[in-house]
Design a protein around this motif. Structure first.
Motif, short mmCIF file in Angstrom:
data_model
loop_
_atom_site.label_atom_id
_atom_site.label_comp_id
_atom_site.label_asym_id
_atom_site.label_seq_id
_atom_site.Cartn_x
_atom_site.Cartn_y
_atom_site.Cartn_z
N TYR A 105 0.88 -1.33 0.06
CA TYR A 105 0.09 -0.09 -0.17
C TYR A 105 1.05 1.29 0.22
O TYR A 105 1.86 1.19 0.40
N ARG A 137 -3.16 4.11 -2.14
CA ARG A 137 -3.09 3.36 -3.45
C ARG A 137 -2.77 2.04 -2.99
O ARG A 137 -1.99 1.74 -2.04
N ASP A 160 -10.42 -2.36 -8.20
CA ASP A 160 -10.27 -3.30 -9.44
C ASP A 160 -11.54 -3.33 -10.42
O ASP A 160 -11.27 -3.43 -11.69
N GLN A 193 -2.88 -2.20 -5.24
CA GLN A 193 -2.34 -3.18 -6.15
C GLN A 193 -2.48 -2.37 -7.69
O GLN A 193 -3.49 -1.39 -7.57
N ASN A 194 -1.59 -2.22 -8.48
CA ASN A 194 -1.63 -1.66 -9.85
C ASN A 194 -1.87 -0.11 -9.60
O ASN A 194 -2.16 0.54 -10.66
N ASN A 195 -1.27 0.28 -8.51
CA ASN A 195 -1.51 1.96 -8.21
C ASN A 195 -2.79 2.38 -8.21
O ASN A 195 -2.94 3.60 -8.87
N LEU A 196 -3.83 1.50 -8.07
CA LEU A 196 -5.36 2.02 -7.96
C LEU A 196 -5.54 2.88 -6.80
O LEU A 196 -5.32 2.42 -5.45
N ALA A 253 -11.64 -0.06 -12.49
CA ALA A 253 -10.67 -0.04 -13.34
C ALA A 253 -11.01 -0.98 -14.89
O ALA A 253 -10.80 -0.69 -15.84
N LYS A 254 -11.75 -2.16 -14.46
CA LYS A 254 -12.14 -3.17 -15.21
C LYS A 254 -13.11 -2.76 -16.28
O LYS A 254 -13.25 -2.63 -17.36
N GLN A 289 -9.79 -2.45 -2.51
CA GLN A 289 -8.92 -2.78 -3.60
C GLN A 289 -10.03 -3.51 -4.57
O GLN A 289 -9.91 -3.50 -5.93
#
Length: 201
Positions: free
Chosen positions: A67, A103, A170, A105-108, A173-174, A166
């Protein structure tokens, strides 16, 4: 005297049982044991104080942690509450706003919020040096308050909450990626109109 002491002790026990802690006391244990920390002003006093406090609380602060806490913006402002003329005292309100992101994973971005601290101090027109020193001390106290409030925010985050945040990030973002791909395909499949031919007379 003994009764009063017993009453104070009894109240302290009751409050601690409710999870109440006096300011500056008690545990600062965090569910987040590893954290990446960065700031717009990488060498600023706030990020340095926060890094020290996190490390003192047993958090391993390093680049690449699961994180990331990003201090995106820190704004300081001052306004006059009262003015009494030259050589007289005046009241000023200092305001400090710290915007931040957490932030995953994947800088989300999992969390986007801000903290705010306000203080009022008296400026003595007859003692400018002393008033400037007091202003600096008040700002330092405000910085400590911001760091403490950030620690309290981080304490409230459980592993389950972070996992949920998260998953939500995710999914968002998807959905955005799928919408972008669908728009790209639709554009590619739409026949391009040729320029309109104007018949020669």
């Amino acid at each position: 005297m003994i009764k009063r002491n017993l009453l104070v002790m009894g109240l302290a026990v009751l409050l601690s049982a409710c999870g109440f802690q006096l300011r500056g006391t008690g545990t600062t244990e965090l569910a987040i044991t590893e954290l990446d920390l960065s700031a717009r002003d990488a060498y600023g006093e706030t990020v340095k104080a926060l890094r020290d406090t996190l490390e003192d609380s047993g958090v391993k602060v390093y680049s690449g942690a699961p994180y990331k806490l990003v201090l995106t913006r820190e704004q300081q402002s001052q306004r006059s509450l009262s003015y009494a003329g030259a050589g007289r005292s005046a009241e000023y309100e200092l305001n400090n706003v710290l915007s931040y992101e957490i932030r995953g994973q994947n800088n989300l971005v999992l969390l986007d919020d801000k903290l705010q601290v306000q203080k009022v101090y008296l400026h003595d027109g007859n003692n400018i040096t002393g008033s400037d020193q007091e202003s600096s001390e008040v700002r330092e106290e405000m910085r400590r308050d911001l760091v403490q409030r950030m620690m309290l925010r981080l304490q409230q985050l459980s592993p389950a909450q972070l996992d949920q945040l998260q998953q939500t990030a995710d999914a968002k973002a998807k959905a955005e990626a799928e919408a972008l791909e669908a728009a790209r395909k639709a554009e590619a499949e739409t026949p391009q109109q040729s320029p309109m031919q104007i018949p020669a007379e």
